[in-house]
Design an enzyme around this catalytic site. Structure first.
Site, PDB file in Angstrom:
ATOM      1  N   ASP A  86     -50.303  10.215 -25.694  1.00 43.88           N
ATOM      2  CA  ASP A  86     -50.284  10.280 -23.829  1.00 43.88           C
ATOM      3  C   ASP A  86     -50.746  11.917 -24.571  1.00 43.88           C
ATOM      4  O   ASP A  86     -51.063  12.265 -25.374  1.00 43.88           O
ATOM      5  CB  ASP A  86     -48.928  10.534 -22.582  1.00 43.88           C
ATOM      6  CG  ASP A  86     -47.841   8.823 -22.909  1.00 43.88           C
ATOM      7  OD1 ASP A  86     -48.896   8.623 -23.415  1.00 43.88           O
ATOM      8  OD2 ASP A  86     -47.256   9.120 -23.073  1.00 43.88           O
TER       9      ASP A  86
HETATM   10  N1  URA Z   1     -43.997   7.138 -26.242  1.00 37.57           N
HETATM   11  C1  URA Z   1     -44.195   8.109 -25.038  1.00 37.57           C
HETATM   12  O1  URA Z   1     -43.930   8.011 -24.326  1.00 37.57           O
HETATM   13  N2  URA Z   1     -45.296   8.416 -25.543  1.00 37.57           N
HETATM   14  C2  URA Z   1     -45.854   9.046 -26.453  1.00 37.57           C
HETATM   15  O2  URA Z   1     -47.276   9.834 -26.400  1.00 37.57           O
HETATM   16  C3  URA Z   1     -46.028   8.366 -27.500  1.00 37.57           C
HETATM   17  C4  URA Z   1     -45.099   7.063 -27.125  1.00 37.57           C
END
Ligand code: URA
Length: 230
Positions: free
Chosen positions: A101
């Site tokens: 993310d």
């Molecule tokens: N899980 C999440 O919620 N975000 C990420 O970036 C990776 C795994």
């Protein structure tokens, strides 16, 4: 820039001695001119190399470990600011292997090896991803049990994750899926919220903690071999 004979050998034209002979015999051109020396340097991103007037594409794979900073998008070019903007090396066709993310930090493999990416991202391979996770409300023993046995949340199911406590507000979670917002959703399902997320491992590739966010390095031969091992 790379030596012409290395370029040709890496591209699969022949062994180093075969390509040297091919150059001597006048089979190889660089930008339309017959190449005379095996040790001449070519720019693998700009020069056109031909063998008997057939284009020879340089296909060396490269592997970078990036410590992804917050605020960058893990996608191919076109989305700003993009993790690929952080890689100064002049390699074509790089892409992030998987996604983090925008606000997640940590280990992101950047490569141009589509086959390896496919292997690492295939849900069937159950590749482990480990995240250092901080939350606002501590998890209860019941929450931890749910995490360890698998969670259903808003119509989505999440496979069991491995939980390791660090403190009331911090833990590592190891998952084998790559579902969108996986860690955040599992924590949300427990009535808490992720306040900081950092990937620290993918398969047996461990984030090099000497890399500051935004820094990267080439993987070592051993790291590449480990990633490729079944
Ligand atoms: N899980 C999440 O919620 N975000 C990420 O970036 C990776 C795994």
């Amino acid at each position: 820039m790379i030596r012409l004979d290395k370029y040709l050998a890496e591209a699969g034209v022949g062994t180093r001695s075969q390509v040297k002979k091919a150059i001597r015999d006048g089979h190889v051109k660089v930008n339309g001119e017959i190449a005379k020396h095996a040790d001449m340097r070519v720019d693998e991103n700009a020069d056109t190399v031909t063998f008997d007037d057939e284009d020879v594409w340089f296909s060396e794979f490269v592997y970078f470990m990036l410590n992804k900073p917050q605020g960058y998008i893990s996608a191919s070019r076109g989305w700003d600011p993009n993790v690929l903007d952080l890689i100064a090396e002049p390699y074509r066709n790089l892409f992030p292997v998987g996604r983090l993310d925008k606000d997640t930090e940590g280990l992101l493999l950047i490569s141009n090896d589509g086959q390896l990416a496919h292997e690492l991202l295939s849900p069937k391979k159950m590749i482990e991803k480990e995240y250092y996770t901080e939350v606002d409300i501590p998890l209860t023993p019941e929450d931890i049990e749910r995490i360890e046995t698998g969670i259903e949340w808003h119509g989505e199911s999440y496979r069991p994750a491995r939980y390791k406590k660090i403190s009331d507000h911090a833990m590592t979670l190891t998952v084998v899926e790559g579902k969108y917002h996986e860690i955040k959703r599992m924590i949300e399902a427990c009535g808490s919220k992720v306040t900081y997320l950092k990937r620290i491992r993918m398969k047996n590739l461990i984030l090099d903690e000497t890399l500051k966010p935004g820094e990267y390095r080439f993987l070592t031969e051993a790291e590449i071999a480990d990633l490729k091992a079944v």
